[in-house]
Design a protein around this motif. Structure first.
Motif, PDB file in Angstrom:
ATOM      1  N   THR A   1       1.290   6.860  14.355  1.00  0.00           N
ATOM      2  CA  THR A   1       0.521   5.996  15.261  1.00  0.00           C
ATOM      3  C   THR A   1       0.236   4.655  14.587  1.00  0.00           C
ATOM      4  N   ASN A   2      -0.153   4.721  13.298  1.00  0.00           N
ATOM      5  CA  ASN A   2      -0.398   3.471  12.555  1.00  0.00           C
ATOM      6  C   ASN A   2       0.870   2.631  12.495  1.00  0.00           C
ATOM      7  N   ALA A   3       1.992   3.298  12.186  1.00  0.00           N
ATOM      8  CA  ALA A   3       3.263   2.568  12.086  1.00  0.00           C
ATOM      9  C   ALA A   3       3.552   1.877  13.410  1.00  0.00           C
ATOM     10  N   ALA A   4       3.273   2.588  14.503  1.00  0.00           N
ATOM     11  CA  ALA A   4       3.538   1.993  15.822  1.00  0.00           C
ATOM     12  C   ALA A   4       2.567   0.844  16.100  1.00  0.00           C
ATOM     13  N   LYS A   5       1.294   1.056  15.682  1.00  0.00           N
ATOM     14  CA  LYS A   5       0.256   0.050  15.953  1.00  0.00           C
ATOM     15  C   LYS A   5       0.480  -1.227  15.161  1.00  0.00           C
ATOM     16  N   TYR A   6       0.788  -1.049  13.866  1.00  0.00           N
ATOM     17  CA  TYR A   6       0.818  -2.209  12.977  1.00  0.00           C
ATOM     18  C   TYR A   6       2.234  -2.765  12.791  1.00  0.00           C
TER      19      TYR A   6
ATOM     20  N   GLY B   1       6.685  -3.242   9.892  1.00  0.00           N
ATOM     21  CA  GLY B   1       5.531  -3.947  10.462  1.00  0.00           C
ATOM     22  C   GLY B   1       4.911  -5.038   9.617  1.00  0.00           C
ATOM     23  N   ILE B   2       3.604  -5.221   9.827  1.00  0.00           N
ATOM     24  CA  ILE B   2       2.896  -6.371   9.241  1.00  0.00           C
ATOM     25  C   ILE B   2       2.684  -6.226   7.731  1.00  0.00           C
ATOM     26  N   GLY B   3       2.896  -5.026   7.217  1.00  0.00           N
ATOM     27  CA  GLY B   3       2.769  -4.827   5.770  1.00  0.00           C
ATOM     28  C   GLY B   3       1.317  -4.872   5.298  1.00  0.00           C
ATOM     29  N   ILE B   4       1.139  -4.621   4.014  1.00  0.00           N
ATOM     30  CA  ILE B   4      -0.226  -4.576   3.434  1.00  0.00           C
ATOM     31  C   ILE B   4      -0.212  -5.366   2.126  1.00  0.00           C
ATOM     32  N   GLY B   5      -1.159  -6.273   1.955  1.00  0.00           N
ATOM     33  CA  GLY B   5      -1.245  -7.056   0.711  1.00  0.00           C
ATOM     34  C   GLY B   5      -1.555  -6.144  -0.466  1.00  0.00           C
TER      35      GLY B   5
ATOM     36  N   PHE C   1     -13.596   4.092   6.927  1.00  0.00           N
ATOM     37  CA  PHE C   1     -13.857   2.924   7.780  1.00  0.00           C
ATOM     38  C   PHE C   1     -13.109   1.677   7.317  1.00  0.00           C
ATOM     39  N   ALA C   2     -12.050   1.874   6.523  1.00  0.00           N
ATOM     40  CA  ALA C   2     -11.323   0.701   6.027  1.00  0.00           C
ATOM     41  C   ALA C   2     -10.458   0.136   7.139  1.00  0.00           C
ATOM     42  N   GLN C   3     -10.687  -1.124   7.441  1.00  0.00           N
ATOM     43  CA  GLN C   3      -9.819  -1.813   8.400  1.00  0.00           C
ATOM     44  C   GLN C   3      -9.570  -3.194   7.851  1.00  0.00           C
ATOM     45  N   LEU C   4      -8.302  -3.514   7.694  1.00  0.00           N
ATOM     46  CA  LEU C   4      -7.987  -4.810   7.082  1.00  0.00           C
ATOM     47  C   LEU C   4      -8.026  -5.892   8.135  1.00  0.00           C
ATOM     48  N   ARG C   5      -8.449  -7.072   7.657  1.00  0.00           N
ATOM     49  CA  ARG C   5      -8.545  -8.221   8.572  1.00  0.00           C
ATOM     50  C   ARG C   5      -7.197  -8.455   9.261  1.00  0.00           C
TER      51      ARG C   5
ATOM     52  N   GLY D   1      -7.485  -0.261  19.038  1.00  0.00           N
ATOM     53  CA  GLY D   1      -8.159   1.039  18.967  1.00  0.00           C
ATOM     54  C   GLY D   1      -8.027   1.628  17.590  1.00  0.00           C
ATOM     55  N   GLY D   2      -8.977   2.463  17.225  1.00  0.00           N
ATOM     56  CA  GLY D   2      -8.964   3.063  15.874  1.00  0.00           C
ATOM     57  C   GLY D   2     -10.309   2.805  15.222  1.00  0.00           C
ATOM     58  N   LEU D   3     -10.716   3.759  14.404  1.00  0.00           N
ATOM     59  CA  LEU D   3     -12.046   3.662  13.795  1.00  0.00           C
ATOM     60  C   LEU D   3     -11.980   3.385  12.302  1.00  0.00           C
ATOM     61  N   GLY D   4     -10.778   3.262  11.784  1.00  0.00           N
ATOM     62  CA  GLY D   4     -10.663   3.052  10.335  1.00  0.00           C
ATOM     63  C   GLY D   4     -10.911   4.338   9.574  1.00  0.00           C
ATOM     64  N   ILE D   5     -10.671   5.468  10.248  1.00  0.00           N
ATOM     65  CA  ILE D   5     -10.880   6.725   9.520  1.00  0.00           C
ATOM     66  C   ILE D   5      -9.594   7.544   9.432  1.00  0.00           C
ATOM     67  N   GLY D   6      -8.560   7.087  10.136  1.00  0.00           N
ATOM     68  CA  GLY D   6      -7.306   7.863  10.202  1.00  0.00           C
ATOM     69  C   GLY D   6      -6.730   8.147   8.837  1.00  0.00           C
TER      70      GLY D   6
ATOM     71  N   GLY E   1       6.594  -4.838   5.997  1.00  0.00           N
ATOM     72  CA  GLY E   1       6.605  -3.422   6.357  1.00  0.00           C
ATOM     73  C   GLY E   1       5.829  -2.571   5.355  1.00  0.00           C
ATOM     74  N   SER E   2       5.592  -1.305   5.730  1.00  0.00           N
ATOM     75  CA  SER E   2       4.838  -0.420   4.832  1.00  0.00           C
ATOM     76  C   SER E   2       5.522   0.936   4.777  1.00  0.00           C
ATOM     77  N   ARG E   3       5.212   1.635   3.692  1.00  0.00           N
ATOM     78  CA  ARG E   3       5.738   3.002   3.579  1.00  0.00           C
ATOM     79  C   ARG E   3       4.587   3.894   3.109  1.00  0.00           C
TER      80      ARG E   3
HETATM   81  P1  ADP Z   1      -7.306   2.394  11.900  1.00  0.00           P
HETATM   82  O1  ADP Z   1      -5.844   2.388  12.087  1.00  0.00           O
HETATM   83  O2  ADP Z   1      -8.017   3.202  12.885  1.00  0.00           O
HETATM   84  O3  ADP Z   1      -7.896   1.043  11.682  1.00  0.00           O
HETATM   85  P2  ADP Z   1      -6.637   3.845   9.478  1.00  0.00           P
HETATM   86  O4  ADP Z   1      -7.507   4.548   8.487  1.00  0.00           O
HETATM   87  O5  ADP Z   1      -5.583   4.634  10.124  1.00  0.00           O
HETATM   88  O6  ADP Z   1      -7.612   3.177  10.518  1.00  0.00           O
HETATM   89  O7  ADP Z   1      -5.998   2.628   8.720  1.00  0.00           O
HETATM   90  C1  ADP Z   1      -6.791   1.818   7.920  1.00  0.00           C
HETATM   91  C2  ADP Z   1      -6.229   0.417   7.831  1.00  0.00           C
HETATM   92  O8  ADP Z   1      -5.031   0.459   7.072  1.00  0.00           O
HETATM   93  C3  ADP Z   1      -5.846  -0.169   9.155  1.00  0.00           C
HETATM   94  O9  ADP Z   1      -6.938  -0.801   9.771  1.00  0.00           O
HETATM   95  C4  ADP Z   1      -4.781  -1.143   8.753  1.00  0.00           C
HETATM   96  O10 ADP Z   1      -5.384  -2.342   8.344  1.00  0.00           O
HETATM   97  C5  ADP Z   1      -4.118  -0.508   7.552  1.00  0.00           C
HETATM   98  N1  ADP Z   1      -2.878   0.176   7.884  1.00  0.00           N
HETATM   99  C6  ADP Z   1      -2.685   1.500   8.138  1.00  0.00           C
HETATM  100  N2  ADP Z   1      -1.393   1.775   8.402  1.00  0.00           N
HETATM  101  C7  ADP Z   1      -0.722   0.607   8.310  1.00  0.00           C
HETATM  102  C8  ADP Z   1       0.654   0.229   8.489  1.00  0.00           C
HETATM  103  N3  ADP Z   1       1.589   1.132   8.783  1.00  0.00           N
HETATM  104  N4  ADP Z   1       0.969  -1.078   8.338  1.00  0.00           N
HETATM  105  C9  ADP Z   1       0.021  -1.983   8.022  1.00  0.00           C
HETATM  106  N5  ADP Z   1      -1.286  -1.702   7.835  1.00  0.00           N
HETATM  107  C10 ADP Z   1      -1.660  -0.423   8.001  1.00  0.00           C
END
Ligand code: ADP
Length: 809
Positions: A574-579, A605-609, A620-624, A632-637, A662-664
């Motif tokens: 779901t995260n992969a699809a979302k981000y 996707g958008i990748g992660i720094g 509750f971690a959610q990146l800017r 949607g999402g609570l930052g707990i997945g 992208g991310s892995r």
């Molecule tokens: P949520 O997706 O509900 O915000 P998660 O705990 O699943 O919470 O993810 C935490 C954070 O990690 C997300 O808010 C997002 O910033 C980052 N993240 C997770 N998966 C990915 C991904 N595949 N690509 C980029 N960023 C991601």
């Protein structure tokens, strides 16, 4: 001690005045003349000659008046003076001159002594002169000896001041006292209170084997049974005749002494520190002078022993103090203030630093000791507040504290610095509080994330409510077509599904943090787990037009909780699809690597720094950067995924080449490779076969909930009896004796637990009791079990699950 008073009196101004003569001689600087005269024999006789001539001149000057009646009047004081100053022979010279003078005629020219009266006068003058010379000489020898004693004692004091070690000091004291006694043997024994015995600290003129016996004799005052030295002086005038000498008479003969006296060494508080003994070759009773000297020397020895012991105590305390500080993990330094000419503190000097402090400063501790602080750390006082704080602590004699951050070799550390005055110096502790600061920062961050989470949660929960409300009003609307009504119920079902997923996630997170999440492990085909996860994420993947690639080997068996592992993977998918921007690619692989099962989900996707990678598994971690994509999402997945994977004994990692790259996400589970093929596969979830015709009592104070569920059950072919409080439920049960009771827990009048208990009491096992409640914690389940319920379902209940339970025999 009389002797001591002599010394002190000689040095102090306010002692009772010296005798008149010496005062006059001092005032007229004659005191310097006497030693000068004494120095050589020629001077002494010259002095005698001068005084004799002076007396003769006076005699002849006043002769016309006296007519020789007082012939010897000037020679007697001259003889006394010369004898006491220059000795008996110069004195005798004056007396002889006086006598010659007197035998001359009473007037110059009359040489003969005429009558017996004059002869008697001359004889008595000679006798008086003789007496005067004897007495003068005696006093001279006494005063010379006192002078020499004073001189010896003074020399001793001067020499002691420059000798640092106690054994040398005692040796010198002993040598002095032995010499002043004109003896050759002596001994100082010191009492070792800790060991309860004496030991020889200094000795002169004895074979070492004799010392032990002698120290016992001298210290115990002959009393063999006494422990430690006695308080009284011990004197034996003659070893051969004194009964107390019997025991060591042989030894005395061998060592060549006949008499001895031992003086106790008394400390300031009266403690006997030891004894000092002098041994003489002849029978001898110590004179006043000898006893006085012994007392003075004993006092000196006691002072030095006490001083050495005090120093030893201090240095022992210092050593202990230092070793404690040295082994302390808290960095600690002692600084000595450096002052300018006006007394103002301008810098500090390192006086001590322990290993921990040396490590913090990256030096060997020894290399800093004695050095000025700014010499070693030139910029340290750029922090003026810290310097002022140190000076303030020092000047006002108060403890001051401050927290400071330091940077060294790119590492930053926080220290709680405590400065406390220490005998004119400054003791400074540095407690490393980096961890605490980090925790504080994390707490603040967690608090911020929690606030954000609550805001997101409110938003996430409110989101489905709007379509639900609208769909409900469409369904109610009479003008709505059947198709519209079906569509409304689909919307409601979907949104309810979404909300329950959110709530399930929340509950799971809470279970993981409280350690109450139980895994139900079983041997399962990995393929089916991944299939279930894909199924959950599929709507979003399709909605965003992603391409999903699966590279999963067939028939890979794993031993895990299949539902939980599917939950982890569906989160990742779901995260992969979302981000990932629409039209992206999601690649899932699974493989056995050594003893690990490795499943990875990669996206374009958008990748992660890099700086964010360590944070994303936090609650509750959610990146800017992800906010825009969140949808949607609570930052707990991910926190949940991590918790579940770790419960399986595995780990989860995130990797990304950076923003837009992208991310892995890789899940590694230990040793889960399947087991032999004949192990039972996971049982397929059964939809349950319906067993229509059951009479069900449904009790819930929420009428809507009760009636909608009743409708559902009736559609399934069951008969439903409704009740809206606990009492009504019991009445209905008594009337109808249903097969099944579905009971809400929080009901008015009598709660669900009580109703269950009473029903169980009446009907035993003939009834199936199911709790339907919003409370889903394990403790709630335990409570419902205790009340007699067979099953515990959480609201909103899954109709299939309920129907499945009802279908069981
Ligand atoms: P949520 O997706 O509900 O915000 P998660 O705990 O699943 O919470 O993810 C935490 C954070 O990690 C997300 O808010 C997002 O910033 C980052 N993240 C997770 N998966 C990915 C991904 N595949 N690509 C980029 N960023 C991601």
């Amino acid at each position: 001690m009389a002797g001591a008073e002599v010394v002190i009196c000689g040095q102090q101004k306010n002692c009772k005045g010296p005798p008149l003569i010496s005062r006059i001689s001092r005032d007229f600087r004659l005191a310097r003349l006497w030693p000068w005269i004494e120095k050589t024999a020629a001077r002494r006789f010259a002095f005698a000659a001068v005084l004799a001539i002076a007396a003769a001149l006076l005699h002849w000057t006043i002769f016309p008046v006296t007519q020789g009646r007082i012939t010897f009047i000037f020679f007697i004081p001259a003889t006394v003076l010369v004898t006491t100053i220059a000795g008996r022979w110069p004195g005798a010279l004056v007396a002889v001159v006086g006598l010659i003078n007197s035998t001359l005629m009473k007037s110059p020219g009359q040489v003969l002594v005429l009558n017996s009266t004059e002869q008697m006068a001359i004889i008595s003058s000679a006798l008086v002169s003789f007496m005067v010379i004897l007495v003068g000489d005696y006093y001279r020898s006494i005063s010379r000896r006192e002078l020499s004693d004073l001189h010896d004692l003074h020399e001793l004091s001067a020499a002691l001041a420059s000798i640092p070690r106690l054994p040398d000091q005692l040796r010198l004291i002993l040598a002095t006292i032995v010499r002043m006694h004109g003896a050759h043997q002596g001994q100082i024994s010191v009492h070792d209170a800790a060991r309860g015995r004496m030991h020889t600290a200094a000795s002169v003129g004895f074979a070492s084997r004799s010392l032990e016996t002698l120290q016992d004799v001298a210290s115990a005052g002959g009393a063999k049974d006494r422990v430690g030295p006695g308080r009284d002086r011990f004197v034996i005038d003659d070893v051969e005749t004194d009964v107390r000498g019997a025991e060591f008479r042989e030894l005395a003969r061998a060592e060549g002494f006949r008499s001895l006296h031992s003086t106790p060494l008394l400390g300031r508080d009266g403690e006997v520190l030891g004894t000092m003994s002098v041994y003489l070759p002849l029978p001898h009773r110590p004179t006043e002078r000898e006893l006085r000297i012994s007392d003075i020397c004993a006092r000196k020895a006691a002072v030095f022993i006490e001083r050495a012991r005090a120093e030893e105590r201090v240095s022992q305390r210092d050593r202990r103090f230092e070793s404690v500080l040295e082994s302390s993990a808290v960095p600690f330094i002692v600084l000595t203030p450096e002052r300018d000419s006006s007394g103002k503190v301008v810098d500090f000097r390192f006086r001590f630093l322990n290993t921990a402090a040396a490590e913090v400063m990256r030096v060997k501790s020894a290399s800093y000791v004695g050095r000025i602080v700014t010499e070693v750390l030139p910029r340290v006082w750029d922090d003026r507040d810290r310097f002022e704080m140190y000076v303030d602590a020092l000047e006002r004699n108060v403890v001051r504290e401050v927290e400071r951050q330091t940077e060294a070799d790119g590492n930053s550390a926080w220290y709680h610095i405590i400065a406390s005055p220490l005998d004119g110096d400054l003791a400074v502790w540095f407690a490393d509080i980096t961890q605490r600061k980090e925790q504080q920062r994390e707490l603040i961050e967690a608090d911020r994330r929690k606030d954000e989470f609550l805001a997101t949660l409110a938003h996430e929960l409110r989101n489905p409510l709007a379509p639900i409300r609208q769909a409900a009003s469409i369904a109610r609307n009479e003008k709505a077509t059947d198709a519209q009504k079906r569509w409304s119920s689909n919307v409601i079902e979907r949104q309810v599904q979404h909300m329950s997923l959110l709530l399930d996630d929340l509950l799971d997170v809470s279970r993981i943090t409280h350690g109450t999440l139980q895994l139900r492990r079983q041997h399962t085909d990995l393929h089916s787990i991944i299939g279930a996860a894909v199924e959950t994420a599929r709507p979003l993947i399709d909605e965003r037009h992603h391409r999903l690639e699966l590279e999963v080997p067939e028939k890979l068996q794993v031993h895990c909780d299949p539902l939980r592992l599917a939950q982890v993977l569906s989160n990742l998918l779901t995260n992969a699809a979302k981000y990932t921007n629409p039209g992206g690619r999601i690649h899932v692989t699974a493989a056995q690597q050594g003893s690990e099962l490795v499943i990875s989900v990669a996206d374009t996707g958008i990748g992660i720094g890099a700086q964010d990678l360590p944070k994303i598994f936090g609650m509750f971690a959610q990146l800017r950067s992800a906010q825009d994509h969140a949808g949607g999402g609570l930052g707990i997945g991910l926190a949940l995924a991590k918790g579940i994977v770790e419960l399986h004994g595995g780990r989860i990692e995130a990797a990304s080449a950076g923003s837009g790259q992208g991310s892995r996400f890789t899940v590694r589970l230990p040793n889960l490779l399947a087991a032999p093929a004949n192990l039972p596969h996971a049982a397929k979830k059964s939809n349950g076969s319906l067993a229509p015709g059951k009479l069900i009592l449904l009790a819930d104070d929420n009428r809507d909930a009760a009636e909608s569920l009743a409708l559902l059950l009736r559609l399934e072919g069951h008969e439903v009896e409704l009740a809206h409080d606990g009492q009504a439920a019991l009445t209905r049960f008594a009337e109808r004796r249903p097969d099944v009771a579905l009971l809400d827990i929080g009901m008015p009048k009598t709660n669900g637990y009580e109703v269950a208990r009473q029903i169980r009491a009446v009907a035993g096992q003939d009834v199936l009791l199911i709790a339907v409640t919003g409370w889903a914690q394990d403790s709630d389940r335990a409570q419902s079990k205790a009340a007699g319920f067979d099953h515990h379902l959480t609201k909103p209940i899954e109709p299939d699950v309920l129907i499945g339970l009802l279908g069981r025999p």
